[in-house]
Design a protein around this motif. Structure first.
Motif, PDB file in Angstrom:
ATOM      1  N   ALA A  92       0.783  -1.195   0.001  1.00 10.91           N
ATOM      2  CA  ALA A  92      -0.028  -0.007  -0.124  1.00 10.91           C
ATOM      3  C   ALA A  92       0.997   1.151  -0.170  1.00 10.91           C
ATOM      4  CB  ALA A  92      -1.011   0.099   1.209  1.00 10.91           C
ATOM      5  N   ARG A  93       1.991   1.243   0.687  1.00 15.06           N
ATOM      6  CA  ARG A  93       2.617   2.480   0.942  1.00 15.06           C
ATOM      7  C   ARG A  93       4.012   2.625   0.181  1.00 15.06           C
ATOM      8  NH1 ARG A  93       1.217   4.872   6.177  1.00 15.06           N
ATOM      9  NH2 ARG A  93      -0.816   5.136   6.104  1.00 15.06           N
ATOM     10  N   TYR A  96       4.888   5.050  -2.622  1.00 11.39           N
ATOM     11  CA  TYR A  96       4.693   6.328  -1.989  1.00 11.39           C
ATOM     12  C   TYR A  96       5.937   6.881  -0.999  1.00 11.39           C
ATOM     13  CZ  TYR A  96       3.000   9.556   1.408  1.00 11.39           C
ATOM     14  OH  TYR A  96       2.910  10.609   2.389  1.00 11.39           O
ATOM     15  N   GLU A 119     -11.735  20.456  11.809  1.00 16.87           N
ATOM     16  CA  GLU A 119     -10.679  21.560  11.441  1.00 16.87           C
ATOM     17  C   GLU A 119     -10.361  22.210  12.837  1.00 16.87           C
ATOM     18  OE1 GLU A 119     -13.536  21.381   9.897  1.00 16.87           O
ATOM     19  OE2 GLU A 119     -14.385  23.148   9.528  1.00 16.87           O
ATOM     20  N   ARG A 127      -2.345  16.720  13.194  1.00 21.08           N
ATOM     21  CA  ARG A 127      -2.474  15.238  12.494  1.00 21.08           C
ATOM     22  C   ARG A 127      -3.025  14.242  13.127  1.00 21.08           C
ATOM     23  NH1 ARG A 127       0.384  13.357   7.685  1.00 21.08           N
ATOM     24  NH2 ARG A 127      -0.080  10.768   7.781  1.00 21.08           N
ATOM     25  N   ILE A 163      -6.848  14.790  13.936  1.00 15.98           N
ATOM     26  CA  ILE A 163      -7.390  14.422  12.481  1.00 15.98           C
ATOM     27  C   ILE A 163      -7.644  12.803  12.448  1.00 15.98           C
ATOM     28  CG2 ILE A 163      -7.330  14.395   9.901  1.00 15.98           C
ATOM     29  CD1 ILE A 163      -6.290  17.376  10.127  1.00 15.98           C
ATOM     30  N   LEU A 208      -2.658  19.667   7.697  1.00 13.72           N
ATOM     31  CA  LEU A 208      -2.066  18.707   8.749  1.00 13.72           C
ATOM     32  C   LEU A 208      -1.969  17.464   8.499  1.00 13.72           C
ATOM     33  CD1 LEU A 208      -3.964  20.682  11.380  1.00 13.72           C
ATOM     34  CD2 LEU A 208      -1.690  20.675  11.388  1.00 13.72           C
ATOM     35  N   ASP A 209      -2.915  16.891   7.692  1.00 12.03           N
ATOM     36  CA  ASP A 209      -3.071  15.641   7.061  1.00 12.03           C
ATOM     37  C   ASP A 209      -3.141  15.544   5.668  1.00 12.03           C
ATOM     38  OD1 ASP A 209      -3.375  13.027   6.037  1.00 12.03           O
ATOM     39  OD2 ASP A 209      -4.476  12.572   8.067  1.00 12.03           O
ATOM     40  N   LEU A 235      -6.617  14.094   4.292  1.00 15.62           N
ATOM     41  CA  LEU A 235      -7.706  14.829   4.841  1.00 15.62           C
ATOM     42  C   LEU A 235      -7.697  16.298   5.092  1.00 15.62           C
ATOM     43  CD1 LEU A 235     -10.172  13.040   7.677  1.00 15.62           C
ATOM     44  CD2 LEU A 235      -9.962  15.517   7.028  1.00 15.62           C
ATOM     45  N   PRO A 246      -9.963  19.650   5.259  1.00 15.09           N
ATOM     46  CA  PRO A 246     -11.089  20.116   5.551  1.00 15.09           C
ATOM     47  C   PRO A 246     -11.193  21.315   4.767  1.00 15.09           C
ATOM     48  CG  PRO A 246     -10.207  19.786   7.598  1.00 15.09           C
ATOM     49  CD  PRO A 246      -9.015  19.679   6.621  1.00 15.09           C
ATOM     50  N   ARG A 258     -14.029  17.175   2.680  1.00 15.34           N
ATOM     51  CA  ARG A 258     -12.645  16.740   2.805  1.00 15.34           C
ATOM     52  C   ARG A 258     -12.027  16.329   1.408  1.00 15.34           C
ATOM     53  NH1 ARG A 258     -14.116  13.162   8.325  1.00 15.34           N
ATOM     54  NH2 ARG A 258     -15.209  14.883   9.499  1.00 15.34           N
ATOM     55  N   GLY A 305       5.605  17.335   4.076  1.00 14.40           N
ATOM     56  CA  GLY A 305       6.041  15.835   3.592  1.00 14.40           C
ATOM     57  C   GLY A 305       5.289  15.096   2.511  1.00 14.40           C
ATOM     58  N   GLY A 306       4.999  16.147   1.646  1.00 16.96           N
ATOM     59  CA  GLY A 306       4.310  15.665   0.252  1.00 16.96           C
ATOM     60  C   GLY A 306       2.935  15.151   0.189  1.00 16.96           C
ATOM     61  N   CYS A 307       2.778  14.448  -0.705  1.00 14.12           N
ATOM     62  CA  CYS A 307       1.491  13.962  -0.826  1.00 14.12           C
ATOM     63  C   CYS A 307       0.729  13.007   0.132  1.00 14.12           C
ATOM     64  CB  CYS A 307       1.120  13.444  -2.287  1.00 14.12           C
ATOM     65  SG  CYS A 307       2.051  11.850  -2.684  1.00 14.12           S
ATOM     66  N   SER A 308      -0.705  12.806  -0.036  1.00 20.33           N
ATOM     67  CA  SER A 308      -1.341  12.254   0.823  1.00 20.33           C
ATOM     68  C   SER A 308      -0.930  10.465   0.909  1.00 20.33           C
ATOM     69  CB  SER A 308      -2.824  12.285   0.771  1.00 20.33           C
ATOM     70  OG  SER A 308      -3.123  11.786  -0.518  1.00 20.33           O
ATOM     71  N   ALA A 309      -0.682  10.039   2.060  1.00 22.23           N
ATOM     72  CA  ALA A 309      -0.436   8.654   2.240  1.00 22.23           C
ATOM     73  C   ALA A 309      -1.569   7.789   1.971  1.00 22.23           C
ATOM     74  CB  ALA A 309       0.258   8.368   3.724  1.00 22.23           C
ATOM     75  N   PRO A 310      -1.326   6.741   1.278  1.00 21.94           N
ATOM     76  CA  PRO A 310      -2.563   5.795   1.008  1.00 21.94           C
ATOM     77  C   PRO A 310      -2.832   5.079   2.361  1.00 21.94           C
ATOM     78  CG  PRO A 310      -0.624   5.240  -0.524  1.00 21.94           C
ATOM     79  CD  PRO A 310      -0.205   6.335   0.301  1.00 21.94           C
ATOM     80  N   GLY A 311      -3.987   4.589   2.397  1.00 21.83           N
ATOM     81  CA  GLY A 311      -4.594   4.136   3.822  1.00 21.83           C
ATOM     82  C   GLY A 311      -3.708   2.825   3.735  1.00 21.83           C
ATOM     83  N   GLU A 326     -10.917   9.563   1.656  1.00 18.30           N
ATOM     84  CA  GLU A 326     -11.245   8.246   2.055  1.00 18.30           C
ATOM     85  C   GLU A 326     -12.614   8.778   2.953  1.00 18.30           C
ATOM     86  OE1 GLU A 326      -8.430   5.764   4.122  1.00 18.30           O
ATOM     87  OE2 GLU A 326     -10.058   4.417   4.697  1.00 18.30           O
TER      88      GLU A 326
END
Ligand SMILES: [Zn+2]
Lengths: 288, 309
Positions: free
Chosen positions: A112-113, A116, A253, A276, A279, B106-107, B110, B112, B155, B186-192, B271
């Motif tokens: 998955a990761r 990335y 938020e 983070r 969230i 922040l994430d 996600l 908002p 989101r 830290g770049g793009c969103s991490a896959p779940g 997600e």
């Protein structure tokens, strides 16, 4: 750019347990992602690496350090979880022919990761220096024991906590726990699994009655009782305040900038991780 | 899979293949792979627009990296705008449309986003665009008569430093836009990390609840839909291919049979999408949700009326 890897200074925190303390920073080209606590355990016949490091350079430095201590074969490379600062050094050990060990969920987490993380790390360190993931061949579903020759290690696969693939190690001889990122000390914890799950795994680990532990981040060795108390307190504050925010109808938020602030003085890099974490906690707890 | 394109498929396929190949050569593999997935997965009717967007997105990703310069950001938006709205003028909304987003994500998985509406004319649709994402159009909401013209909350995923645009269309056919810049550490969103079996077990679960009171809103509410919204970029090393994209494509929300909104979504939604909005209950005030994802799965739920202010 850093030069060729050199053997790093390790502390022998207990007989035969050597730990390199990570720096309290995020990954940079200058620190080669050597930000996690990594190390090795020496038995009569063989060596086990417990976390191969955060980059190829980091892994190679660890390998050089091992060879300054012992010529014994490296039989196991234990990977505590999916996060890159712990496992991207794995490829540096491949020529030694060890068995790579991980949680049963680790291969799927790598899938998955993996790409990335690889891209992210290559952006920071450059393509050649990032290293790469090595999929474990010995998978732990519940608990296994490995033997280094009159030195047995108990490896426990935990239900989702810090991540969904946390593996902890207890050295039976010294009763020292190598907690991986199930234990953060001083550095702000990051939640990438399940907050409630993490708290319950801390309770489970507490029942082992170990006196000392090697945290994933923080000093090379800590007294378990003090360290776990701080982490439990932070996670509990996060849990209670996030739940309260959801109950009051506070949007995510707003929660992200107000929850957990009483803990701010207790953790390095707090501002980089707390919002983070909120969230992460919020988006799970809102389904309760 | 290309049934409806069958007459022209040799031409279309070689054209699309050429684009993907060009991307591989000039941009990056991920982008090209994403593009190929888009070709094979999108239903034909939604295909053309998405393909155009993908071409624009992939083509402009390279210069838009890191600290996107103002010129690049402007050029990129110009490209996106003309792809999405053609020759139509898009007016600066001034303070009649307001985007509330954090300065720094922040994430990245996600973020908002709140759109505050303050236009004198009724807004019929709002599109949210994350300019530098591989698939920039996060979603288009078409509002029905029961929607309260106050706010909309979603989101989104953010893959890079980017401008986020909200574009509103009013009932007299005028387009207004506002934008905000967001940084991503830290770049793009991490896959779940979620276990696919567990994710599938809860797919389509929904919750609908009242949120904090907002002046002038009869019922402020939040719709939560459990869905991975897979963006099709996770590498499956065992099968050496990509986890196919699977995302919510359409969500219809009505009260007493009257439309609140209709969402056309895409992979830039987070997600487990959560949508915040206000509405005026119609008839018995009950709520019906009908959602469909890109694999054709349909999820529906009926909720009893929520208390009114
Ligand atoms: Zn970790």
């Amino acid at each position: 750019m850093a030069g060729a890897p050199t053997a790093v200074r390790l502390a022998e925190v207990a007989p035969g347990i050597h730990i390199r303390q990570g720096v309290t920073e995020d990954a940079t080209a200058a620190n080669s992602d050597a930000i996690a606590n990594i190390g090795f355990i020496v038995g009569r016949d063989a060596v086990a690496v417990v976390d191969p490091g955060g980059s190829f350079d980091d892994g190679q430095s660890l390998l050089l350090a091992i060879r300054q201590v012992t010529e014994l074969p490296i039989r196991y490379v234990v990977q505590s979880h999916v996060h890159p600062d712990h496992v991207f050094g794995a490829a540096a050990f491949q020529a030694e022919g060890p068995v790579f060990v991980g949680h049963a969920n680790l291969p799927q987490a790598f899938e998955a990761r993996g790409s990335y993380y690889q891209q992210g790390l290559e952006k920071i360190l450059g393509v050649g220096r990032a290293g790469r993931l090595v999929t474990p061949s010995l998978l732990v579903r519940d608990q296994i024991e490995i033997d280094l020759g009159e030195r047995r290690l108990t490896l426990t696969a935990h239900p989702t906590a810090h991540t969904n693939c946390d593996l902890s190690v207890v050295d039976r001889w010294t009763n020292v726990l190598l907690a991986g990122d199930l234990l953060f000390v001083d550095r702000a914890p990051s939640i990438d699994g399940d907050l409630r799950g993490w708290l319950s795994q801390l309770t489970a680990l507490d029942a082992l009655k170990v006196r000392a532990a090697v945290p994933g981040h923080g000093p090379a060795l800590v007294k378990w009782q003090d360290a776990v108390g701080n982490l439990q307190r932070y996670l509990t504050v996060l849990l209670n305040e996030t739940r309260a925010a959801i109950d009051r109808g506070m949007p995510i938020e707003e929660a992200a900038t107000t929850v957990g602030l009483s803990e701010r003085g207790n953790w390095a890099l707090f501002d980089d991780y707390n919002g983070r974490n909120v969230i992460e906690a919020y988006r799970r707890l809102e389904w309760e | 899979m290309f049934g409806s394109l069958s007459e022209h498929w040799p031409v279309v396929w070689s054209m699309l293949g050429g684009v993907a190949e060009g991307m591989l050569r000039h941009y990056d593999a991920k982008c090209a792979a994403r593009f190929i997935i888009m070709i094979v997965e999108h239903p034909v009717k939604a295909c053309i627009k998405t393909l155009l967007l993908a071409i624009v997105a992939c083509g402009a990703t390279l210069p838009a990296r890191a600290d996107a310069k103002d010129d690049d950001a402007r050029d990129r938006w110009e490209l996106l705008r003309s792809t999405m709205f053609g020759g139509r003028t898009v007016h600066d909304a001034g303070d009649q449309l307001h985007l509330v987003i954090p300065e720094r994500a922040l994430d990245a998985a996600l973020v908002p986003v709140t759109v505050e509406l303050n236009l004198p004319t009724r807004v019929t649709a709002i599109s949210l665009v994350v300019d530098n994402n591989p698939s920039p159009l996060a979603g288009t909401f078409r509002f029905g008569p029961a929607f309260t013209q106050k706010f909309l909350k979603v989101r989104v995923r953010v893959n890079d430093y980017t401008l986020i645009h909200a574009v509103a269309e009013t009932e007299d056919g005028v387009l207004y836009t506002t934008s905000r810049y967001i940084k991503v550490s830290g770049g793009c969103s991490a896959p779940g990390l979620g276990n696919p079996a567990e994710v599938l077990a809860r797919i389509g679960r929904m919750q609908f609840r009242r949120t904090r009171a907002v002046e002038g809103v009869k019922v402020p509410a939040e719709l939560m839909i459990s869905h991975p919204n897979y963006n099709g970029m996770q590498m499956d090393r065992a099968k050496s291919n990509f986890t196919p994209a699977r995302y919510l494509q359409n969500v219809t929300v009505t009260t007493g049979g009257v439309s609140i909104f209709d969402l056309e979504g895409d992979i830039s939604m987070s997600e487990d999408p959560v949508i915040g909005f206000g509405y005026t209950p119609a008839d018995d005030g009950a709520i019906d949700i009908l959602a469909r994802d890109s694999m054709g799965s349909v999820f529906s739920r009926h909720f009893e009326a929520l208390p009114q202010s």
